[in-house]
Write a protein that holds these residues in place. Structure first.
Motif, PDB file in Angstrom:
ATOM      1  N   ALA A  37       0.831  -1.209   0.000  1.00 17.94           N
ATOM      2  CA  ALA A  37       0.000   0.000   0.000  1.00 17.94           C
ATOM      3  C   ALA A  37       0.866   1.261   0.000  1.00 17.94           C
ATOM      4  N   ILE A  38       1.970   1.222   0.762  1.00 16.18           N
ATOM      5  CA  ILE A  38       2.899   2.358   0.786  1.00 16.18           C
ATOM      6  C   ILE A  38       3.480   2.606  -0.605  1.00 16.18           C
ATOM      7  N   LEU A  39       3.930   1.530  -1.256  1.00 17.08           N
ATOM      8  CA  LEU A  39       4.514   1.661  -2.590  1.00 17.08           C
ATOM      9  C   LEU A  39       3.498   2.200  -3.588  1.00 17.08           C
ATOM     10  N   ILE A  40       2.298   1.618  -3.592  1.00 11.19           N
ATOM     11  CA  ILE A  40       1.272   2.034  -4.559  1.00 11.19           C
ATOM     12  C   ILE A  40       0.845   3.486  -4.308  1.00 11.19           C
ATOM     13  N   GLY A  41       0.553   3.810  -3.050  1.00 14.44           N
ATOM     14  CA  GLY A  41       0.102   5.162  -2.720  1.00 14.44           C
ATOM     15  C   GLY A  41       1.115   6.226  -3.091  1.00 14.44           C
ATOM     16  N   ASN A  42       2.372   5.991  -2.741  1.00  8.16           N
ATOM     17  CA  ASN A  42       3.412   6.988  -3.026  1.00  8.16           C
ATOM     18  C   ASN A  42       3.766   7.041  -4.511  1.00  8.16           C
ATOM     19  N   LEU A  43       3.736   5.896  -5.192  1.00 11.29           N
ATOM     20  CA  LEU A  43       3.998   5.899  -6.636  1.00 11.29           C
ATOM     21  C   LEU A  43       2.911   6.653  -7.392  1.00 11.29           C
ATOM     22  N   ILE A  44       1.670   6.522  -6.954  1.00 14.71           N
ATOM     23  CA  ILE A  44       0.572   7.277  -7.575  1.00 14.71           C
ATOM     24  C   ILE A  44       0.836   8.776  -7.468  1.00 14.71           C
ATOM     25  N   ILE A  45       1.245   9.211  -6.288  1.00 10.25           N
ATOM     26  CA  ILE A  45       1.533  10.633  -6.082  1.00 10.25           C
ATOM     27  C   ILE A  45       2.661  11.101  -6.998  1.00 10.25           C
ATOM     28  N   ILE A  46       3.736  10.326  -7.079  1.00 13.76           N
ATOM     29  CA  ILE A  46       4.887  10.709  -7.909  1.00 13.76           C
ATOM     30  C   ILE A  46       4.488  10.805  -9.376  1.00 13.76           C
ATOM     31  N   VAL A  47       3.772   9.809  -9.878  1.00 16.94           N
ATOM     32  CA  VAL A  47       3.356   9.796 -11.287  1.00 16.94           C
ATOM     33  C   VAL A  47       2.457  10.994 -11.597  1.00 16.94           C
ATOM     34  N   LEU A  48       1.500  11.274 -10.720  1.00 16.26           N
ATOM     35  CA  LEU A  48       0.592  12.399 -10.947  1.00 16.26           C
ATOM     36  C   LEU A  48       1.352  13.729 -10.949  1.00 16.26           C
ATOM     37  N   VAL A  49       2.249  13.899  -9.991  1.00 18.21           N
ATOM     38  CA  VAL A  49       2.993  15.156  -9.887  1.00 18.21           C
ATOM     39  C   VAL A  49       3.904  15.355 -11.102  1.00 18.21           C
ATOM     40  N   VAL A  50       4.515  14.282 -11.579  1.00 19.13           N
ATOM     41  CA  VAL A  50       5.449  14.392 -12.702  1.00 19.13           C
ATOM     42  C   VAL A  50       4.718  14.649 -14.018  1.00 19.13           C
ATOM     43  N   PHE A  51       3.607  13.947 -14.248  1.00 19.07           N
ATOM     44  CA  PHE A  51       2.998  13.953 -15.574  1.00 19.07           C
ATOM     45  C   PHE A  51       1.770  14.855 -15.718  1.00 19.07           C
ATOM     46  N   ASN A  52       1.237  15.374 -14.628  1.00 22.82           N
ATOM     47  CA  ASN A  52       0.074  16.250 -14.749  1.00 22.82           C
ATOM     48  C   ASN A  52       0.483  17.698 -14.538  1.00 22.82           C
ATOM     49  N   ILE A  53       0.267  18.519 -15.541  1.00 25.23           N
ATOM     50  CA  ILE A  53       0.732  19.902 -15.501  1.00 25.23           C
ATOM     51  C   ILE A  53       0.022  20.716 -14.426  1.00 25.23           C
ATOM     52  N   ARG A  54      -1.195  20.292 -14.047  1.00 23.56           N
ATOM     53  CA  ARG A  54      -1.933  21.020 -13.015  1.00 23.56           C
ATOM     54  C   ARG A  54      -1.259  20.919 -11.648  1.00 23.56           C
ATOM     55  N   LEU A  55      -0.406  19.935 -11.488  1.00 23.02           N
ATOM     56  CA  LEU A  55       0.274  19.726 -10.207  1.00 23.02           C
ATOM     57  C   LEU A  55       1.716  20.218 -10.216  1.00 23.02           C
ATOM     58  N   HIS A  56       2.062  21.009 -11.230  1.00 22.33           N
ATOM     59  CA  HIS A  56       3.421  21.552 -11.301  1.00 22.33           C
ATOM     60  C   HIS A  56       3.502  22.855 -10.499  1.00 22.33           C
ATOM     61  N   SER A  57       3.456  22.712  -9.192  1.00 22.71           N
ATOM     62  CA  SER A  57       3.551  23.851  -8.276  1.00 22.71           C
ATOM     63  C   SER A  57       4.439  23.446  -7.112  1.00 22.71           C
ATOM     64  N   PRO A  58       4.941  24.426  -6.333  1.00 21.49           N
ATOM     65  CA  PRO A  58       5.862  24.087  -5.235  1.00 21.49           C
ATOM     66  C   PRO A  58       5.305  23.054  -4.264  1.00 21.49           C
ATOM     67  N   TYR A 278       7.256   4.677  12.905  1.00 17.74           N
ATOM     68  CA  TYR A 278       7.836   5.614  11.946  1.00 17.74           C
ATOM     69  C   TYR A 278       8.402   4.949  10.698  1.00 17.74           C
ATOM     70  N   THR A 279       8.549   3.617  10.698  1.00 18.71           N
ATOM     71  CA  THR A 279       9.035   2.949   9.483  1.00 18.71           C
ATOM     72  C   THR A 279       7.911   2.422   8.600  1.00 18.71           C
ATOM     73  N   VAL A 280       6.737   2.185   9.186  1.00 20.38           N
ATOM     74  CA  VAL A 280       5.638   1.581   8.419  1.00 20.38           C
ATOM     75  C   VAL A 280       4.361   2.419   8.471  1.00 20.38           C
ATOM     76  N   VAL A 281       3.937   2.806   9.673  1.00 18.61           N
ATOM     77  CA  VAL A 281       2.649   3.484   9.817  1.00 18.61           C
ATOM     78  C   VAL A 281       2.664   4.879   9.202  1.00 18.61           C
ATOM     79  N   THR A 282       3.657   5.694   9.562  1.00 21.87           N
ATOM     80  CA  THR A 282       3.713   7.055   9.025  1.00 21.87           C
ATOM     81  C   THR A 282       3.866   7.084   7.508  1.00 21.87           C
ATOM     82  N   PRO A 283       4.738   6.262   6.893  1.00 27.53           N
ATOM     83  CA  PRO A 283       4.794   6.243   5.416  1.00 27.53           C
ATOM     84  C   PRO A 283       3.478   5.828   4.763  1.00 27.53           C
ATOM     85  N   LEU A 284       2.647   5.065   5.480  1.00 25.74           N
ATOM     86  CA  LEU A 284       1.336   4.704   4.953  1.00 25.74           C
ATOM     87  C   LEU A 284       0.367   5.879   5.055  1.00 25.74           C
ATOM     88  N   LEU A 285       0.451   6.649   6.144  1.00 23.55           N
ATOM     89  CA  LEU A 285      -0.469   7.752   6.364  1.00 23.55           C
ATOM     90  C   LEU A 285      -0.138   8.978   5.516  1.00 23.55           C
TER      91      LEU A 285
END
Length: 310
Positions: A37-58, A278-285
């Motif tokens: 879940a950590i991998l999928i959730g964070n990869l979704i965020i990275i892909v969206l930020v990189v490829f969607n121009i609407r998310l190209h902000s600080p 801090y190694t599992v729960v926080t990266p999931l949240l």
């Protein structure tokens, strides 16, 4: 420096939850599910930020970096943790132990700095919106990210050096889920006072100062939100800030308990449970609280799902 001159052991044995024999499969499946879940959730965020121009902000640029650091942070620890839990005694070489400890500490420090940068970004956006685009320009964003990554790796490098001087005479068993400095100190037969003092002061600098800064920025943000005339807007802003503060407090709080509060005050089971926080729960949240609850990201995800099912 050659480790043979300083230690009589060539490998360590990591001990997981050795009193949960009958539940180790259940614990393994639970942690594996969380890791995926950590991998999928964070990869979704990275892909969206990189490829969607609407998310190209600080703000989203920082979120993308946070997601990337979360993936690396958990990957350094969790796969080996699986072996330790399943076998109840995972062997790891001296060199690999040091590498794991350095990489884990570096990514944890990077995350501390990134959370600090993100709180400063939100402070500017909410408390000083008229000057936000001027202050948080591309050059400043790149400098903040560069400092976070380089600063995190440099700070931990200083702490790793004293480990090569430790002697391990009687035991090579680390009663923990992964290689960590406080647990190496416990099994060393060297005088660890100087090394532990260094860890305390550096940990305090890396964890406490950013945490105080983050609390300060969110205090200013909340005071600004209180003055918002719209009740609906105020409640939404409060909900967002409170969830951010909860996740940040959990992450920093567990780090403070582990590395700033003297390790002699922790029981072994408490130390392991805190480590899981801090190694599992926080990266999931983090991807849920910071990103997947974000309006822009939810709209983009909904549009992508609709396109997929057309």
């Amino acid at each position: 420096m050659q480790k043979e001159n300083h230690t009589t052991v060539s490998e360590f044995l990591l001990v997981g939850f050795n009193n949960l024999h009958e539940f180790r499969i259940l614990v393994f499946i639970s942690l594996l599910s969380i890791y995926i879940a950590i991998l999928i959730g964070n990869l979704i965020i990275i892909v969206l930020v990189v490829f969607n121009i609407r998310l190209h902000s600080p703000m989203y640029f920082f979120l993308g970096n946070l997601s990337f650091s979360e993936i690396l942070f958990t990957t350094v620890i969790v796969p080996k943790m699986f072996c330790v839990i399943l076998t109840e005694k995972g062997a790891i070489s001296f060199d690999n132990c040091i590498i794991q400890m350095y990489m884990f500490g570096s990514f944890a420090s990077v995350e501390c700095f990134l959370l600090t940068v993100m709180s400063y970004d939100r402070y500017l956006a909410i408390c000083n919106p008229m000057r936000y685009s001027v202050i948080m320009n591309t050059r400043v964003c790149m400098n903040l990210i560069t400092f976070s990554w380089i600063g995190g790796f440099m700070a931990i490098f200083i702490l790793i050096i004293p480990v090569f001087k430790l002697l391990f005479c009687d035991s090579n068993v680390i009663d923990h889920l992964f290689c960590d400095l406080p647990h190496l100190f416990k099994i060393s037969c060297s005088d660890t006072f100087v090394a532990e003092t260094m860890v305390f002061f550096f940990s305090s600098s890396i964890v406490l100062f950013p945490f105080i800064f983050v609390l300060g920025t969110y205090t200013c943000i909340i005071l600004t939100i209180v003055r918002i005339p719209s009740t609906v807007s105020r409640s939404k802003a409060f909900a967002t800030c409170s969830s951010h503060v909860a996740v940040v407090s959990t992450y920093y709080g567990t780090l403070i308990m582990m590395y700033v509060v003297p390790s002699k005050n922790h029981s072994l089971i408490a130390s392991k449970l805190l480590s899981l926080l801090y190694t599992v729960v926080t990266p999931l949240l983090n991807p849920i609280i910071y990103s997947l609850r974000n309006h822009d990201i939810k709209v983009i995800l909904r549009m992508l799902l609709l396109k997929m099912y057309e």
